[in-house]
Design a protein around this motif. Structure first.
Motif, PDB file in Angstrom:
ATOM      1  N   LEU A 144       0.838  -1.199   0.000  1.00 25.19           N
ATOM      2  CA  LEU A 144       0.000   0.000   0.000  1.00 25.19           C
ATOM      3  C   LEU A 144       0.872   1.247   0.000  1.00 25.19           C
ATOM      4  O   LEU A 144       0.636   2.184  -0.773  1.00 25.19           O
ATOM      5  CB  LEU A 144      -0.929   0.003   1.209  1.00 25.19           C
ATOM      6  CG  LEU A 144      -1.759   1.274   1.417  1.00 25.19           C
ATOM      7  CD1 LEU A 144      -2.722   1.486   0.255  1.00 25.19           C
ATOM      8  CD2 LEU A 144      -2.505   1.213   2.732  1.00 25.19           C
ATOM      9  N   PHE A 145       1.888   1.256   0.862  1.00 26.01           N
ATOM     10  CA  PHE A 145       2.806   2.394   0.904  1.00 26.01           C
ATOM     11  C   PHE A 145       3.488   2.600  -0.450  1.00 26.01           C
ATOM     12  O   PHE A 145       3.602   3.731  -0.941  1.00 26.01           O
ATOM     13  CB  PHE A 145       3.870   2.185   2.000  1.00 26.01           C
ATOM     14  CG  PHE A 145       4.920   3.241   2.016  1.00 26.01           C
ATOM     15  CD1 PHE A 145       4.651   4.502   2.521  1.00 26.01           C
ATOM     16  CD2 PHE A 145       6.188   2.984   1.512  1.00 26.01           C
ATOM     17  CE1 PHE A 145       5.617   5.487   2.530  1.00 26.01           C
ATOM     18  CE2 PHE A 145       7.159   3.964   1.511  1.00 26.01           C
ATOM     19  CZ  PHE A 145       6.878   5.226   2.019  1.00 26.01           C
ATOM     20  N   GLU A 146       3.917   1.504  -1.077  1.00 22.46           N
ATOM     21  CA  GLU A 146       4.584   1.593  -2.381  1.00 22.46           C
ATOM     22  C   GLU A 146       3.631   2.154  -3.437  1.00 22.46           C
ATOM     23  O   GLU A 146       4.017   2.985  -4.254  1.00 22.46           O
ATOM     24  CB  GLU A 146       5.100   0.204  -2.784  1.00 22.46           C
ATOM     25  CG  GLU A 146       5.940   0.187  -4.041  1.00 22.46           C
ATOM     26  CD  GLU A 146       5.128  -0.056  -5.298  1.00 22.46           C
ATOM     27  OE1 GLU A 146       5.570   0.379  -6.370  1.00 22.46           O
ATOM     28  OE2 GLU A 146       4.037  -0.650  -5.208  1.00 22.46           O
TER      29      GLU A 146
ATOM     30  N   HIS B  54       3.906   5.774  -5.553  1.00 27.21           N
ATOM     31  CA  HIS B  54       3.889   5.898  -7.012  1.00 27.21           C
ATOM     32  C   HIS B  54       2.615   6.539  -7.550  1.00 27.21           C
ATOM     33  O   HIS B  54       2.414   6.592  -8.757  1.00 27.21           O
ATOM     34  CB  HIS B  54       4.106   4.528  -7.654  1.00 27.21           C
ATOM     35  CG  HIS B  54       5.508   4.050  -7.511  1.00 27.21           C
ATOM     36  ND1 HIS B  54       5.846   3.053  -6.642  1.00 27.21           N
ATOM     37  CD2 HIS B  54       6.656   4.452  -8.102  1.00 27.21           C
ATOM     38  CE1 HIS B  54       7.158   2.853  -6.710  1.00 27.21           C
ATOM     39  NE2 HIS B  54       7.665   3.696  -7.580  1.00 27.21           N
ATOM     40  N   GLY B  55       1.746   7.011  -6.663  1.00 22.44           N
ATOM     41  CA  GLY B  55       0.549   7.730  -7.090  1.00 22.44           C
ATOM     42  C   GLY B  55      -0.576   6.850  -7.604  1.00 22.44           C
ATOM     43  O   GLY B  55      -1.498   7.348  -8.248  1.00 22.44           O
ATOM     44  N   GLU B  56      -0.522   5.571  -7.327  1.00 25.92           N
ATOM     45  CA  GLU B  56      -1.579   4.669  -7.779  1.00 25.92           C
ATOM     46  C   GLU B  56      -2.740   4.608  -6.791  1.00 25.92           C
ATOM     47  O   GLU B  56      -3.832   4.175  -7.147  1.00 25.92           O
ATOM     48  CB  GLU B  56      -1.005   3.268  -8.006  1.00 25.92           C
ATOM     49  CG  GLU B  56       0.031   3.242  -9.125  1.00 25.92           C
ATOM     50  CD  GLU B  56       0.815   1.955  -9.170  1.00 25.92           C
ATOM     51  OE1 GLU B  56       0.726   1.151  -8.220  1.00 25.92           O
ATOM     52  OE2 GLU B  56       1.522   1.745 -10.166  1.00 25.92           O
ATOM     53  N   VAL B  57      -2.500   5.020  -5.563  1.00 27.88           N
ATOM     54  CA  VAL B  57      -3.538   5.122  -4.540  1.00 27.88           C
ATOM     55  C   VAL B  57      -3.550   6.568  -4.069  1.00 27.88           C
ATOM     56  O   VAL B  57      -2.510   7.133  -3.750  1.00 27.88           O
ATOM     57  CB  VAL B  57      -3.262   4.171  -3.352  1.00 27.88           C
ATOM     58  CG1 VAL B  57      -4.294   4.346  -2.264  1.00 27.88           C
ATOM     59  CG2 VAL B  57      -3.219   2.723  -3.821  1.00 27.88           C
ATOM     60  N   VAL B  58      -4.730   7.160  -4.056  1.00 26.01           N
ATOM     61  CA  VAL B  58      -4.867   8.575  -3.703  1.00 26.01           C
ATOM     62  C   VAL B  58      -5.888   8.732  -2.581  1.00 26.01           C
ATOM     63  O   VAL B  58      -6.733   7.851  -2.371  1.00 26.01           O
ATOM     64  CB  VAL B  58      -5.303   9.406  -4.934  1.00 26.01           C
ATOM     65  CG1 VAL B  58      -4.190   9.467  -5.974  1.00 26.01           C
ATOM     66  CG2 VAL B  58      -6.562   8.855  -5.558  1.00 26.01           C
ATOM     67  N   PRO B  59      -5.836   9.831  -1.825  1.00 26.85           N
ATOM     68  CA  PRO B  59      -6.753   9.999  -0.685  1.00 26.85           C
ATOM     69  C   PRO B  59      -8.152  10.495  -1.058  1.00 26.85           C
ATOM     70  O   PRO B  59      -8.889  10.919  -0.186  1.00 26.85           O
ATOM     71  CB  PRO B  59      -6.013  11.014   0.188  1.00 26.85           C
ATOM     72  CG  PRO B  59      -5.174  11.793  -0.746  1.00 26.85           C
ATOM     73  CD  PRO B  59      -4.788  10.843  -1.837  1.00 26.85           C
TER      74      PRO B  59
END
Length: 129
Positions: free
Chosen positions: A61-63, A67-72
Motif C-alpha cells: 500500500l505504501f509503495e 507511485h501515485g496509484e492510490v490517492v486519498p
C-alpha cells in the motif's frame, strides 16, 4: 495497482480464523483437554501468517501511494477512473496479487514445518556436548 488488496483480503480472513481458533483453544484449555499433536498452537501459527500478510499488504500500500496509484480521494485507486485501466487492475490482482499471497503462504507453511521440527527436537544438556 491494487495487488495489495488480495493479500489484505487473505489477511482479513486469516485474522478472523485465528481469533476463532484461539477462542476454541482457550475453551479446551479451560476444560483441561489440551493434548495436541503439535508443539506450537495453531493460533500462534495463524498469527504468524496474518502478521506476514498484513505487513506485506501495508508495505505494498505504501509503495502504491508512493507511485501515485492510490490517492486519498474517491475512488482511491487511480485505475478505477476509467474502464480500460480497471481491466488492467483486475488482471494484476489476479496474477501478481494471487501469486504474492500464495508465495507468502508457502513460505509460512515452510516456516511452520521448520518451527515444528525445532520445537520437537530433543533438548541437549551442556554436559552431553
Amino acid at each position: 495497482m491494487a495487488c495489495f488488496l488480495v493479500s489484505a483480503a487473505e489477511a482479513a480472513v486469516v485474522t478472523v480464523v485465528e481469533k476463532h481458533v484461539e477462542k476454541k483453544e482457550k475453551e479446551r484449555e479451560s476444560e483441561g483437554s489440551v493434548k495436541t499433536a503439535s508443539a506450537i498452537p495453531l493460533s500462534t501459527k495463524l498469527k504468524w501468517l496474518s502478521t506476514m500478510l498484513w505487513g506485506g499488504a501495508l508495505l505494498l500500500l505504501f509503495e502504491h501511494i508512493w507511485h501515485g496509484e492510490v490517492v486519498p480521494w474517491f475512488p482511491f485507486l487511480t485505475a478505477m477512473e476509467n474502464s480500460a485501466d480497471m481491466m488492467e487492475m483486475f488482471k494484476e490482482m489476479a496474477t501478481v496479487g494471487v501469486c504474492m499471497s500464495l508465495l507468502v503462504t508457502v513460505v509460512w507453511a515452510a516456516m511452520c514445518a521448520v518451527a515444528e521440527m525445532i520445537a520437537k527436537r530433543p533438548a541437549h544438556s551442556e554436559a552431553e556436548k
